[in-house]
Scaffold this motif. Sequence first.
Motif, PDB file in Angstrom:
ATOM      1  N   ALA A   1       0.898  -1.159   0.001  1.00 49.91           N
ATOM      2  CA  ALA A   1      -0.061  -0.014  -0.065  1.00 49.91           C
ATOM      3  C   ALA A   1       1.054   1.305  -0.062  1.00 49.91           C
ATOM      4  CB  ALA A   1      -0.886   0.007   1.341  1.00 49.91           C
ATOM      5  N   ASN A   2       2.027   1.348   0.904  1.00 56.57           N
ATOM      6  CA  ASN A   2       2.848   2.455   1.058  1.00 56.57           C
ATOM      7  C   ASN A   2       3.449   2.542  -0.340  1.00 56.57           C
ATOM      8  OD1 ASN A   2       4.006   4.312   2.576  1.00 56.57           O
ATOM      9  ND2 ASN A   2       5.726   3.502   2.260  1.00 56.57           N
ATOM     10  N   SER A   3       4.185   1.550  -0.842  1.00 54.35           N
ATOM     11  CA  SER A   3       4.897   1.921  -2.049  1.00 54.35           C
ATOM     12  C   SER A   3       3.782   2.334  -3.403  1.00 54.35           C
ATOM     13  CB  SER A   3       5.583   0.787  -2.653  1.00 54.35           C
ATOM     14  OG  SER A   3       4.713  -0.359  -2.867  1.00 54.35           O
TER      15      SER A   3
ATOM     16  N   ASN B   1      -2.294   6.501   8.487  1.00 62.22           N
ATOM     17  CA  ASN B   1      -3.233   5.801   9.251  1.00 62.22           C
ATOM     18  C   ASN B   1      -3.814   4.612   8.664  1.00 62.22           C
ATOM     19  OD1 ASN B   1      -5.277   5.547  11.178  1.00 62.22           O
ATOM     20  ND2 ASN B   1      -6.655   7.015  10.566  1.00 62.22           N
ATOM     21  N   ILE B   2      -3.296   3.636   9.174  1.00 62.96           N
ATOM     22  CA  ILE B   2      -3.739   2.167   8.724  1.00 62.96           C
ATOM     23  C   ILE B   2      -4.764   1.431   9.743  1.00 62.96           C
ATOM     24  CG2 ILE B   2      -1.796   2.458   7.290  1.00 62.96           C
ATOM     25  CD1 ILE B   2      -0.491   0.023   9.188  1.00 62.96           C
ATOM     26  N   ARG B   3      -5.458   0.465   8.844  1.00 63.45           N
ATOM     27  CA  ARG B   3      -6.289  -0.679   9.609  1.00 63.45           C
ATOM     28  C   ARG B   3      -5.991  -1.733   8.589  1.00 63.45           C
ATOM     29  NH1 ARG B   3      -8.309   3.832   8.864  1.00 63.45           N
ATOM     30  NH2 ARG B   3      -9.494   3.868   7.329  1.00 63.45           N
TER      31      ARG B   3
ATOM     32  N   VAL C   1      -9.357  -5.907   3.075  1.00 64.22           N
ATOM     33  CA  VAL C   1      -8.317  -6.656   3.868  1.00 64.22           C
ATOM     34  C   VAL C   1      -7.717  -5.752   4.721  1.00 64.22           C
ATOM     35  CG1 VAL C   1      -8.530  -9.035   3.102  1.00 64.22           C
ATOM     36  CG2 VAL C   1      -6.635  -7.251   2.508  1.00 64.22           C
ATOM     37  N   PHE C   2      -7.204  -4.554   3.980  1.00 67.91           N
ATOM     38  CA  PHE C   2      -6.597  -3.284   4.754  1.00 67.91           C
ATOM     39  C   PHE C   2      -6.793  -2.190   4.041  1.00 67.91           C
ATOM     40  CE2 PHE C   2      -2.948  -0.227   3.935  1.00 67.91           C
ATOM     41  CZ  PHE C   2      -1.973  -0.499   4.820  1.00 67.91           C
ATOM     42  N   LYS C   3      -6.835  -0.937   4.863  1.00 70.46           N
ATOM     43  CA  LYS C   3      -7.258   0.223   4.505  1.00 70.46           C
ATOM     44  C   LYS C   3      -6.399   1.326   4.934  1.00 70.46           C
ATOM     45  CE  LYS C   3     -11.612   2.869   3.651  1.00 70.46           C
ATOM     46  NZ  LYS C   3     -11.214   3.106   2.300  1.00 70.46           N
ATOM     47  N   GLY C   4      -5.784   2.206   4.321  1.00 69.99           N
ATOM     48  CA  GLY C   4      -4.843   3.022   4.574  1.00 69.99           C
ATOM     49  C   GLY C   4      -4.927   4.822   4.203  1.00 69.99           C
ATOM     50  N   ASP C   5      -4.836   5.816   4.961  1.00 66.39           N
ATOM     51  CA  ASP C   5      -4.747   6.867   4.470  1.00 66.39           C
ATOM     52  C   ASP C   5      -3.406   7.353   4.563  1.00 66.39           C
ATOM     53  OD1 ASP C   5      -7.724   7.154   4.004  1.00 66.39           O
ATOM     54  OD2 ASP C   5      -7.937   7.488   6.010  1.00 66.39           O
ATOM     55  N   PHE C   6      -2.709   7.815   3.745  1.00 71.90           N
ATOM     56  CA  PHE C   6      -1.370   8.100   3.577  1.00 71.90           C
ATOM     57  C   PHE C   6      -1.135   9.724   3.359  1.00 71.90           C
ATOM     58  CE2 PHE C   6      -1.565   3.615   2.548  1.00 71.90           C
ATOM     59  CZ  PHE C   6      -0.375   3.262   3.282  1.00 71.90           C
ATOM     60  N   GLU C   7      -0.662  10.372   4.098  1.00 76.02           N
ATOM     61  CA  GLU C   7      -0.131  11.935   3.713  1.00 76.02           C
ATOM     62  C   GLU C   7       1.288  11.815   3.356  1.00 76.02           C
ATOM     63  OE1 GLU C   7       0.741  15.824   6.287  1.00 76.02           O
ATOM     64  OE2 GLU C   7      -1.305  14.699   6.874  1.00 76.02           O
ATOM     65  N   MET C   8       1.174  12.210   2.024  1.00 82.29           N
ATOM     66  CA  MET C   8       2.402  12.228   1.078  1.00 82.29           C
ATOM     67  C   MET C   8       3.130  13.477   1.142  1.00 82.29           C
ATOM     68  SD  MET C   8       2.464   8.944   0.885  1.00 82.29           S
ATOM     69  CE  MET C   8       3.930   8.468  -0.082  1.00 82.29           C
ATOM     70  N   TYR C   9       4.474  13.560   1.392  1.00 81.11           N
ATOM     71  CA  TYR C   9       5.337  14.877   0.945  1.00 81.11           C
ATOM     72  C   TYR C   9       5.480  14.723  -0.447  1.00 81.11           C
ATOM     73  CZ  TYR C   9       9.069  18.052   0.379  1.00 81.11           C
ATOM     74  OH  TYR C   9      10.010  18.914   0.179  1.00 81.11           O
ATOM     75  N   ARG C  10       5.654  15.928  -1.293  1.00 80.32           N
ATOM     76  CA  ARG C  10       6.189  15.945  -2.503  1.00 80.32           C
ATOM     77  C   ARG C  10       7.023  17.254  -2.679  1.00 80.32           C
ATOM     78  NH1 ARG C  10       0.867  15.368  -5.826  1.00 80.32           N
ATOM     79  NH2 ARG C  10       2.325  15.862  -7.569  1.00 80.32           N
TER      80      ARG C  10
END
Length: 187
Positions: free
Chosen positions: A114-116, A133-135, A175-184
């Motif tokens: 998920a992160n990649s 924030n992951i579940r 099976v997985f849920k995530g909110d990713f705050e990404m810096y660019r």
Amino acid sequence: MRRNKRERQALLTETIKENPFITDEELADKFTVSVQTIRLDRLELSIPELRERIKNVAERTFEDEVRSLPIDEVIGEIIDMDLDQSAISILDIRKEHVFKRNQIARGHHLFAQANSLAVAVINDELALTAKANIRFTRSVKEGERVVAKAKVIHIDEDNGRTLVEVTSFVNSEIVFKGDFEMYRSHV
């Protein structure tokens, strides 16, 4: 209707060319032959197995599109990508991904997929995870295929942050849920 070997192999080649993601089982059903017959046909025709076909398509298709990291550093195989919009990857859970005692996938593999994918969907040379924030909603077992879908929710041009939501499925079950705050580095 049963076809002779030559006709079947010609149709097999055409079918795989049209849909490289078709499984041997689906091909066996389509041509009303055994899975072993399909595998032998593929071997004779030098057509790689599904996993290799997916990898080849992904590398050819997304090599030039993914800007934030090399395509071979993405965990799983990217099968769809629209930069700063959405992306999809698949990860087949194998023996090296699971705990030996219960064959349940280690969480860091699902997170890494998920992160990649969240990094890869960013249309920038530099994309880093600032916050996540992951579940985990259910265990994933060896032999299951995880499909991760990333969606860019918001791009904040003022502070160089992008919110990416990633949901991972086995079949149609989350099976997985995530909110990713990404810096660019820039928008």
